[in-house]
Design a protein around this motif. Structure first.
Motif, PDB file in Angstrom:
ATOM      1  N   GLY A 119       0.788  -1.225   0.000  1.00  0.00           N
ATOM      2  CA  GLY A 119       0.000   0.000   0.000  1.00  0.00           C
ATOM      3  C   GLY A 119       0.814   1.265   0.000  1.00  0.00           C
ATOM      4  O   GLY A 119       0.256   2.361  -0.124  1.00  0.00           O
ATOM      5  N   ALA A 120       2.143   1.176   0.136  1.00  0.00           N
ATOM      6  CA  ALA A 120       2.972   2.378   0.160  1.00  0.00           C
ATOM      7  C   ALA A 120       3.256   2.853  -1.255  1.00  0.00           C
ATOM      8  O   ALA A 120       3.465   2.063  -2.172  1.00  0.00           O
ATOM      9  CB  ALA A 120       4.277   2.113   0.891  1.00  0.00           C
ATOM     10  N   ASP A 121       3.268   4.162  -1.439  1.00  0.00           N
ATOM     11  CA  ASP A 121       3.652   4.774  -2.709  1.00  0.00           C
ATOM     12  C   ASP A 121       5.094   5.255  -2.691  1.00  0.00           C
ATOM     13  O   ASP A 121       5.727   5.357  -3.748  1.00  0.00           O
ATOM     14  CB  ASP A 121       2.751   5.988  -3.005  1.00  0.00           C
ATOM     15  N   VAL A 122       5.593   5.573  -1.504  1.00  0.00           N
ATOM     16  CA  VAL A 122       6.913   6.186  -1.369  1.00  0.00           C
ATOM     17  C   VAL A 122       7.654   5.560  -0.199  1.00  0.00           C
ATOM     18  O   VAL A 122       7.086   5.385   0.881  1.00  0.00           O
ATOM     19  CB  VAL A 122       6.806   7.715  -1.112  1.00  0.00           C
ATOM     20  N   LEU A 123       8.921   5.222  -0.419  1.00  0.00           N
ATOM     21  CA  LEU A 123       9.823   4.800   0.652  1.00  0.00           C
ATOM     22  C   LEU A 123      10.944   5.812   0.708  1.00  0.00           C
ATOM     23  O   LEU A 123      11.681   6.008  -0.259  1.00  0.00           O
ATOM     24  CB  LEU A 123      10.387   3.402   0.361  1.00  0.00           C
ATOM     25  N   LEU A 124      11.066   6.500   1.836  1.00  0.00           N
ATOM     26  CA  LEU A 124      12.108   7.507   2.019  1.00  0.00           C
ATOM     27  C   LEU A 124      13.189   6.924   2.916  1.00  0.00           C
ATOM     28  O   LEU A 124      12.932   6.634   4.096  1.00  0.00           O
ATOM     29  CB  LEU A 124      11.539   8.776   2.657  1.00  0.00           C
ATOM     30  N   LEU A 125      14.373   6.728   2.372  1.00  0.00           N
ATOM     31  CA  LEU A 125      15.498   6.190   3.133  1.00  0.00           C
ATOM     32  C   LEU A 125      16.403   7.350   3.535  1.00  0.00           C
ATOM     33  O   LEU A 125      17.109   7.929   2.704  1.00  0.00           O
ATOM     34  CB  LEU A 125      16.273   5.166   2.310  1.00  0.00           C
ATOM     35  N   GLY A 126      16.383   7.688   4.827  1.00  0.00           N
ATOM     36  CA  GLY A 126      17.175   8.801   5.330  1.00  0.00           C
ATOM     37  C   GLY A 126      18.487   8.304   5.905  1.00  0.00           C
ATOM     38  O   GLY A 126      18.517   7.683   6.963  1.00  0.00           O
ATOM     39  N   GLU A 127      19.580   8.580   5.214  1.00  0.00           N
ATOM     40  CA  GLU A 127      20.878   8.049   5.595  1.00  0.00           C
ATOM     41  C   GLU A 127      21.701   9.028   6.421  1.00  0.00           C
ATOM     42  O   GLU A 127      21.420  10.232   6.472  1.00  0.00           O
ATOM     43  CB  GLU A 127      21.682   7.690   4.351  1.00  0.00           C
ATOM     44  N   ILE A 128      22.732   8.501   7.059  1.00  0.00           N
ATOM     45  CA  ILE A 128      23.847   9.306   7.554  1.00  0.00           C
ATOM     46  C   ILE A 128      24.899   9.221   6.458  1.00  0.00           C
ATOM     47  O   ILE A 128      25.350   8.134   6.095  1.00  0.00           O
ATOM     48  CB  ILE A 128      24.383   8.760   8.886  1.00  0.00           C
TER      49      ILE A 128
ATOM     50  N   LEU B 164      16.343   8.580  -1.869  1.00  0.00           N
ATOM     51  CA  LEU B 164      17.554   8.507  -1.073  1.00  0.00           C
ATOM     52  C   LEU B 164      17.949   9.926  -0.677  1.00  0.00           C
ATOM     53  O   LEU B 164      18.132  10.793  -1.539  1.00  0.00           O
ATOM     54  CB  LEU B 164      18.701   7.868  -1.869  1.00  0.00           C
ATOM     55  N   SER B 165      18.078  10.145   0.623  1.00  0.00           N
ATOM     56  CA  SER B 165      18.408  11.490   1.104  1.00  0.00           C
ATOM     57  C   SER B 165      19.056  11.386   2.471  1.00  0.00           C
ATOM     58  O   SER B 165      19.117  10.317   3.076  1.00  0.00           O
ATOM     59  CB  SER B 165      17.143  12.346   1.205  1.00  0.00           C
ATOM     60  N   GLY B 166      19.522  12.527   2.960  1.00  0.00           N
ATOM     61  CA  GLY B 166      19.959  12.596   4.345  1.00  0.00           C
ATOM     62  C   GLY B 166      18.781  12.429   5.281  1.00  0.00           C
ATOM     63  O   GLY B 166      17.615  12.657   4.913  1.00  0.00           O
ATOM     64  N   ALA B 167      19.083  12.031   6.515  1.00  0.00           N
ATOM     65  CA  ALA B 167      18.021  11.741   7.476  1.00  0.00           C
ATOM     66  C   ALA B 167      17.119  12.935   7.729  1.00  0.00           C
ATOM     67  O   ALA B 167      15.909  12.785   7.919  1.00  0.00           O
ATOM     68  CB  ALA B 167      18.635  11.244   8.789  1.00  0.00           C
ATOM     69  N   GLY B 168      17.676  14.147   7.721  1.00  0.00           N
ATOM     70  CA  GLY B 168      16.866  15.329   7.977  1.00  0.00           C
ATOM     71  C   GLY B 168      15.776  15.521   6.936  1.00  0.00           C
ATOM     72  O   GLY B 168      14.654  15.934   7.259  1.00  0.00           O
ATOM     73  N   HIS B 169      16.078  15.219   5.689  1.00  0.00           N
ATOM     74  CA  HIS B 169      15.085  15.366   4.626  1.00  0.00           C
ATOM     75  C   HIS B 169      13.991  14.300   4.719  1.00  0.00           C
ATOM     76  O   HIS B 169      12.868  14.524   4.268  1.00  0.00           O
ATOM     77  CB  HIS B 169      15.758  15.292   3.262  1.00  0.00           C
ATOM     78  N   ALA B 170      14.322  13.133   5.273  1.00  0.00           N
ATOM     79  CA  ALA B 170      13.325  12.052   5.398  1.00  0.00           C
ATOM     80  C   ALA B 170      12.514  12.156   6.681  1.00  0.00           C
ATOM     81  O   ALA B 170      11.555  11.394   6.855  1.00  0.00           O
ATOM     82  CB  ALA B 170      14.032  10.698   5.338  1.00  0.00           C
ATOM     83  N   ASP B 171      12.858  13.064   7.556  1.00  0.00           N
ATOM     84  CA  ASP B 171      12.173  13.214   8.844  1.00  0.00           C
ATOM     85  C   ASP B 171      10.692  13.532   8.606  1.00  0.00           C
ATOM     86  O   ASP B 171      10.360  14.551   7.997  1.00  0.00           O
ATOM     87  CB  ASP B 171      12.835  14.357   9.629  1.00  0.00           C
ATOM     88  N   PRO B 172       9.786  12.685   9.092  1.00  0.00           N
ATOM     89  CA  PRO B 172       8.365  12.926   8.825  1.00  0.00           C
ATOM     90  C   PRO B 172       7.823  14.182   9.484  1.00  0.00           C
ATOM     91  O   PRO B 172       6.813  14.728   9.040  1.00  0.00           O
ATOM     92  CB  PRO B 172       7.681  11.668   9.380  1.00  0.00           C
ATOM     93  N   ALA B 173       8.489  14.659  10.531  1.00  0.00           N
ATOM     94  CA  ALA B 173       8.009  15.850  11.228  1.00  0.00           C
ATOM     95  C   ALA B 173       8.444  17.144  10.551  1.00  0.00           C
ATOM     96  O   ALA B 173       7.768  18.174  10.677  1.00  0.00           O
ATOM     97  CB  ALA B 173       8.508  15.844  12.678  1.00  0.00           C
ATOM     98  N   LEU B 174       9.580  17.096   9.820  1.00  0.00           N
ATOM     99  CA  LEU B 174      10.156  18.338   9.301  1.00  0.00           C
ATOM    100  C   LEU B 174      10.419  18.328   7.800  1.00  0.00           C
ATOM    101  O   LEU B 174      10.460  19.393   7.185  1.00  0.00           O
ATOM    102  CB  LEU B 174      11.497  18.625  10.001  1.00  0.00           C
ATOM    103  N   GLY B 175      10.664  17.162   7.225  1.00  0.00           N
ATOM    104  CA  GLY B 175      11.251  17.099   5.903  1.00  0.00           C
ATOM    105  C   GLY B 175      10.283  16.856   4.761  1.00  0.00           C
ATOM    106  O   GLY B 175       9.132  17.332   4.753  1.00  0.00           O
TER     107      GLY B 175
ATOM    108  N   ARG C  95       6.350   5.957   3.529  1.00  0.00           N
ATOM    109  CA  ARG C  95       7.014   5.307   4.653  1.00  0.00           C
ATOM    110  C   ARG C  95       8.416   5.887   4.800  1.00  0.00           C
ATOM    111  O   ARG C  95       9.302   5.579   4.021  1.00  0.00           O
ATOM    112  CB  ARG C  95       7.097   3.805   4.466  1.00  0.00           C
ATOM    113  N   PRO C  96       8.637   6.748   5.789  1.00  0.00           N
ATOM    114  CA  PRO C  96       9.984   7.250   6.056  1.00  0.00           C
ATOM    115  C   PRO C  96      10.747   6.272   6.946  1.00  0.00           C
ATOM    116  O   PRO C  96      10.201   5.760   7.928  1.00  0.00           O
ATOM    117  CB  PRO C  96       9.753   8.575   6.794  1.00  0.00           C
ATOM    118  N   VAL C  97      11.985   5.997   6.597  1.00  0.00           N
ATOM    119  CA  VAL C  97      12.845   5.134   7.395  1.00  0.00           C
ATOM    120  C   VAL C  97      14.147   5.883   7.637  1.00  0.00           C
ATOM    121  O   VAL C  97      14.870   6.219   6.695  1.00  0.00           O
ATOM    122  CB  VAL C  97      13.136   3.798   6.670  1.00  0.00           C
TER     123      VAL C  97
END
Length: 248
Positions: free
Chosen positions: A31-40, A198-209, A221-223
């Motif tokens: 059911g997910a359309d987007v997977l956001l992988l927030g890396e260091i 694929l992005s840095g963790a800050g961009h994948a943050d569901p509260a801010l990014g 789905r942000p991870v």
């Protein structure tokens, strides 16, 4: 934008399954359309996970597109054949190897290309940053709490070295980057398939990014990938202060 309820604001340390098995989080993307992988960014293990996610989704015919913070919006591989070599892919993405070491991201990018899946730059073009710094309307895209948290993240991320008057312009740039990535993701979404960002963790943050700026109809789905247990954290702030001292 809707977050998958079981994973909203979830931080995971992803452990890849054995040979022949998909990464364990792939099974939970129904059911997910987007997977956001927030890396260091300095964690090679995170970039290996990028590759495994891309390969697992592509093998199942579920990968709609691979979208990258590491390349600017407007550049991509859609016109390239699956057999394109790395030089052609880098040229299509206008890859900046000084900012983003190609060797770190090539495995995921090339896995998508070989699968016939478009790879798209999504970051705000450098030429638009000055305008973003002056665009006061960007602040209105976040509520007061999120705006304050974004400001604090920018302050800490710049090691408390930014003059106070530069904080708000840098917050605006961060928001503009998130919005550019969200637009690219939304433009490539396909029913029944998953766009991977694929992005840095800050961009994948569901509260801010980026998730804050996705269309409401998309299920995301942000991870946020964690530093491996026992891994040494590089002290970028100490390095930056030493560099500034040498220059002075």
């Amino acid at each position: 934008m809707r977050l998958l309820s079981a994973f909203a604001a979830l931080t995971l340390s992803l452990q890849l399954a054995g040979c022949g098995s998909p990464p364990p989080h792939i099974a939970h993307l129904q059911g997910a359309d987007v997977l956001l992988l927030g890396e260091i960014h300095d964690q090679a293990s995170h970039q290996r996970q990028h590759r495994d996610v891309v390969q697992a989704l592509a093998a199942r015919g579920r990968l709609a597109a691979l979208v990258l913070e590491m390349a600017e919006r407007g550049h991509g591989t859609a016109g390239l054949p699956r057999s394109a070599d790395e030089d052609a892919v880098r040229a299509a993405l206008r890859w900046d190897d000084q900012a983003w070491p190609w060797a770190s991201y090539a495995p995921a990018v090339m896995a998508a290309v070989r699968a016939g899946v478009p790879v798209l730059g999504a970051n705000l073009p450098r030429g638009q940053m000055r305008a973003a710094m002056a665009d006061g309307s960007l602040e209105g895209t976040l509520d007061d709490g999120a705006l304050a948290a974004q400001r604090e993240a920018i302050r800490a991320g710049h090691c408390d070295l930014l003059p106070p008057q530069q904080l708000l312009p840098m917050v605006r740039v961060q928001i503009a980057r998130d919005r550019a990535m969200a637009r690219t993701v939304a433009e490539t979404a396909q029913a029944g398939r998953v766009v991977v960002l694929l992005s840095g963790a800050g961009h994948a943050d569901p509260a801010l990014g980026v998730p804050r700026h996705l269309p409401a109809a998309l299920v995301a789905r942000p991870v946020l990938l964690e530093r491996p247990a026992g891994g040494a954290a590089r002290d970028y702030c100490a390095e930056l202060r030493e560099q500034l001292q040498r220059e002075q």
